[in-house]
Write a protein that holds these residues in place. Structure first.
Motif, PDB file in Angstrom:
ATOM      1  N   ALA A  35       0.796  -1.226   0.000  1.00 28.45           N
ATOM      2  CA  ALA A  35       0.000   0.000   0.000  1.00 28.45           C
ATOM      3  C   ALA A  35       0.833   1.284   0.000  1.00 28.45           C
ATOM      4  O   ALA A  35       0.518   2.221  -0.735  1.00 28.45           O
ATOM      5  CB  ALA A  35      -0.965  -0.012   1.185  1.00 28.45           C
ATOM      6  N   PRO A  36       1.919   1.383   0.810  1.00 29.07           N
ATOM      7  CA  PRO A  36       2.626   2.683   0.849  1.00 29.07           C
ATOM      8  C   PRO A  36       3.315   3.045  -0.464  1.00 29.07           C
ATOM      9  O   PRO A  36       3.361   4.212  -0.847  1.00 29.07           O
ATOM     10  CB  PRO A  36       3.656   2.473   1.976  1.00 29.07           C
ATOM     11  N   THR A  37       3.877   2.032  -1.159  1.00 23.88           N
ATOM     12  CA  THR A  37       4.696   2.318  -2.341  1.00 23.88           C
ATOM     13  C   THR A  37       4.087   1.822  -3.646  1.00 23.88           C
ATOM     14  O   THR A  37       4.566   2.171  -4.726  1.00 23.88           O
ATOM     15  CB  THR A  37       6.075   1.668  -2.182  1.00 23.88           C
ATOM     16  N   ASN A  38       3.040   0.984  -3.570  1.00 20.87           N
ATOM     17  CA  ASN A  38       2.460   0.329  -4.738  1.00 20.87           C
ATOM     18  C   ASN A  38       3.487  -0.534  -5.481  1.00 20.87           C
ATOM     19  O   ASN A  38       3.368  -0.763  -6.683  1.00 20.87           O
ATOM     20  CB  ASN A  38       1.832   1.332  -5.703  1.00 20.87           C
ATOM     21  N   SER A  39       4.495  -1.013  -4.764  1.00 24.43           N
ATOM     22  CA  SER A  39       5.451  -1.951  -5.347  1.00 24.43           C
ATOM     23  C   SER A  39       4.933  -3.368  -5.163  1.00 24.43           C
ATOM     24  O   SER A  39       4.196  -3.667  -4.212  1.00 24.43           O
ATOM     25  CB  SER A  39       6.823  -1.802  -4.701  1.00 24.43           C
ATOM     26  N   ALA A  40       5.326  -4.266  -6.070  1.00 23.41           N
ATOM     27  CA  ALA A  40       4.813  -5.632  -6.049  1.00 23.41           C
ATOM     28  C   ALA A  40       5.282  -6.372  -4.807  1.00 23.41           C
ATOM     29  O   ALA A  40       6.446  -6.280  -4.398  1.00 23.41           O
ATOM     30  CB  ALA A  40       5.260  -6.367  -7.303  1.00 23.41           C
ATOM     31  N   GLN A  41       4.381  -7.102  -4.187  1.00 19.80           N
ATOM     32  CA  GLN A  41       4.730  -7.964  -3.069  1.00 19.80           C
ATOM     33  C   GLN A  41       5.298  -9.266  -3.603  1.00 19.80           C
ATOM     34  O   GLN A  41       4.699  -9.911  -4.465  1.00 19.80           O
ATOM     35  CB  GLN A  41       3.495  -8.264  -2.205  1.00 19.80           C
ATOM     36  N   ALA A  42       6.452  -9.669  -3.091  1.00 15.35           N
ATOM     37  CA  ALA A  42       7.085 -10.906  -3.545  1.00 15.35           C
ATOM     38  C   ALA A  42       6.174 -12.094  -3.288  1.00 15.35           C
ATOM     39  O   ALA A  42       5.615 -12.251  -2.204  1.00 15.35           O
ATOM     40  CB  ALA A  42       8.421 -11.097  -2.811  1.00 15.35           C
ATOM     41  N   GLY A  43       6.004 -12.926  -4.315  1.00 18.19           N
ATOM     42  CA  GLY A  43       5.206 -14.132  -4.176  1.00 18.19           C
ATOM     43  C   GLY A  43       3.725 -13.912  -4.105  1.00 18.19           C
ATOM     44  O   GLY A  43       2.976 -14.837  -3.801  1.00 18.19           O
ATOM     45  N   ALA A  44       3.269 -12.679  -4.362  1.00 17.83           N
ATOM     46  CA  ALA A  44       1.843 -12.364  -4.218  1.00 17.83           C
ATOM     47  C   ALA A  44       1.166 -12.190  -5.565  1.00 17.83           C
ATOM     48  O   ALA A  44       0.204 -11.440  -5.690  1.00 17.83           O
ATOM     49  CB  ALA A  44       1.667 -11.118  -3.366  1.00 17.83           C
ATOM     50  N   SER A  45       1.656 -12.882  -6.589  1.00 13.93           N
ATOM     51  CA  SER A  45       1.058 -12.819  -7.922  1.00 13.93           C
ATOM     52  C   SER A  45       0.336 -14.132  -8.212  1.00 13.93           C
ATOM     53  O   SER A  45       0.838 -15.211  -7.895  1.00 13.93           O
ATOM     54  CB  SER A  45       2.145 -12.574  -8.972  1.00 13.93           C
ATOM     55  N   ARG A  46      -0.853 -14.013  -8.817  1.00 15.98           N
ATOM     56  CA  ARG A  46      -1.625 -15.204  -9.166  1.00 15.98           C
ATOM     57  C   ARG A  46      -2.138 -15.079 -10.586  1.00 15.98           C
ATOM     58  O   ARG A  46      -2.590 -14.000 -10.992  1.00 15.98           O
ATOM     59  CB  ARG A  46      -2.821 -15.376  -8.214  1.00 15.98           C
ATOM     60  N   LEU A  47      -2.065 -16.182 -11.323  1.00 20.42           N
ATOM     61  CA  LEU A  47      -2.649 -16.242 -12.663  1.00 20.42           C
ATOM     62  C   LEU A  47      -4.011 -16.888 -12.541  1.00 20.42           C
ATOM     63  O   LEU A  47      -4.136 -18.034 -12.091  1.00 20.42           O
ATOM     64  CB  LEU A  47      -1.757 -17.059 -13.604  1.00 20.42           C
ATOM     65  N   LEU A  48      -5.043 -16.144 -12.940  1.00 21.75           N
ATOM     66  CA  LEU A  48      -6.420 -16.627 -12.861  1.00 21.75           C
ATOM     67  C   LEU A  48      -6.954 -16.844 -14.267  1.00 21.75           C
ATOM     68  O   LEU A  48      -6.975 -15.924 -15.076  1.00 21.75           O
ATOM     69  CB  LEU A  48      -7.292 -15.615 -12.121  1.00 21.75           C
ATOM     70  N   GLN A  49      -7.395 -18.073 -14.540  1.00 25.04           N
ATOM     71  CA  GLN A  49      -7.938 -18.411 -15.840  1.00 25.04           C
ATOM     72  C   GLN A  49      -9.449 -18.195 -15.855  1.00 25.04           C
ATOM     73  O   GLN A  49     -10.075 -17.970 -14.815  1.00 25.04           O
ATOM     74  CB  GLN A  49      -7.607 -19.881 -16.168  1.00 25.04           C
ATOM     75  N   ALA A  50     -10.039 -18.281 -17.040  1.00 19.50           N
ATOM     76  CA  ALA A  50     -11.490 -18.126 -17.182  1.00 19.50           C
ATOM     77  C   ALA A  50     -12.217 -19.090 -16.253  1.00 19.50           C
ATOM     78  O   ALA A  50     -11.822 -20.247 -16.105  1.00 19.50           O
ATOM     79  CB  ALA A  50     -11.904 -18.356 -18.632  1.00 19.50           C
ATOM     80  N   SER A  51     -13.270 -18.605 -15.614  1.00 24.55           N
ATOM     81  CA  SER A  51     -14.131 -19.311 -14.663  1.00 24.55           C
ATOM     82  C   SER A  51     -13.529 -19.403 -13.274  1.00 24.55           C
ATOM     83  O   SER A  51     -14.188 -19.907 -12.354  1.00 24.55           O
ATOM     84  CB  SER A  51     -14.499 -20.722 -15.155  1.00 24.55           C
ATOM     85  N   ALA A  52     -12.298 -18.927 -13.069  1.00 26.22           N
ATOM     86  CA  ALA A  52     -11.722 -18.925 -11.733  1.00 26.22           C
ATOM     87  C   ALA A  52     -12.407 -17.876 -10.875  1.00 26.22           C
ATOM     88  O   ALA A  52     -12.592 -16.737 -11.296  1.00 26.22           O
ATOM     89  CB  ALA A  52     -10.222 -18.650 -11.801  1.00 26.22           C
ATOM     90  N   VAL A  53     -12.811 -18.255  -9.669  1.00 27.75           N
ATOM     91  CA  VAL A  53     -13.492 -17.359  -8.745  1.00 27.75           C
ATOM     92  C   VAL A  53     -12.762 -17.414  -7.415  1.00 27.75           C
ATOM     93  O   VAL A  53     -12.381 -18.480  -6.947  1.00 27.75           O
ATOM     94  CB  VAL A  53     -14.961 -17.763  -8.546  1.00 27.75           C
ATOM     95  N   GLU A  54     -12.568 -16.262  -6.804  1.00 33.81           N
ATOM     96  CA  GLU A  54     -11.966 -16.245  -5.477  1.00 33.81           C
ATOM     97  C   GLU A  54     -12.657 -15.195  -4.619  1.00 33.81           C
ATOM     98  O   GLU A  54     -13.053 -14.138  -5.105  1.00 33.81           O
ATOM     99  CB  GLU A  54     -10.468 -15.951  -5.547  1.00 33.81           C
TER     100      GLU A  54
END
Length: 216
Positions: free
Chosen positions: A124-143
């Motif tokens: 939140a403070p810097t809007n820099s990417a959090q390590a390991g916090a990326s997810r690839l979501l395909q069609a129909s994926a719901v979370e």
């Protein structure tokens, strides 16, 4: 076109096609859930199941809420609750486009209707990417993506370069007042503010759009 009902001046009549049945049922069920759920956790669990059921087909989203912007991403407000308890929003990403959304203090349920999305949490403070916090979501994926206490921002990037991807959100409030940006990676201040792309002729649905056709 929005007209005024002569019998009730407070009743707006949207002069366009009826709400698609699957979407109408989903909105009605979300409203009932928000009214009856005893906790935010219950909202996230039930809401995820409701969205998964909606996503068994992908032909229910009106075209006016699925128009891509060749210059990047854009959002449409599909439904706004009159009491600001929740809203339904579509994010439309042209090939390779991204948007950065600051986390409001509301819950969110999200799912990919078409295409594929890389969802990256940002500090939140810097809007820099959090390590390991990326997810690839395909069609129909719901979370059931975020509780109201999460506080982070998120970058949504189309994982496909040659086709449009669409993600649907249900937020625990009207996020139209929240800072959202499109285009630049990492939430750069150079990215333009992201407002709703609804035209005057295609405002979000409201309770009057669906209540006359749902009885149970």
């Amino acid at each position: 076109m929005i007209e005024i009902n002569a019998a009730d001046p407070n009743l707006r009549v949207i002069g366009r096609d009826p709400v698609p049945p699957s979407l109408r049922r989903f909105i009605w069920d979300i409203q009932s859930m928000v009214e009856l759920a005893e906790s935010e956790r219950e909202i996230l669990l039930i809401g995820r199941d409701l969205m998964a059921r909606l996503f068994t087909t992908d032909d229910w989203l009106p075209t006016v809420f699925a128009v891509p912007n060749p210059a990047g991403g854009q959002q449409f407000q599909i439904y706004r609750d009159g009491l600001d308890r929740f809203s339904v929003v579509s994010t439309i990403l042209s090939g390779g486009a991204c948007v950065t959304i600051s986390q409001p203090s509301v819950w969110e349920i999200a799912g990919v209707l078409r295409g594929a999305i890389n969802r990256q949490q940002l500090d939140a403070p810097t809007n820099s990417a959090q390590a390991g916090a990326s997810r690839l979501l395909q069609a129909s994926a719901v979370e059931a993506a975020r509780s109201s206490a999460s506080g982070e921002a998120v970058e949504l990037r189309n994982a496909l370069d040659d086709q449009t991807s669409i993600i649907i959100h249900v937020y625990g409030g009207d996020i139209g007042r929240i800072s959202r940006r499109s285009g630049a990676s990492g939430g750069s201040g150079d990215a333009p503010p992201l407002g709703y792309a609804n035209s005057d002729n295609d405002p979000p649905y409201d309770i009057f759009s669906i209540q006359n056709e749902i009885r149970d």
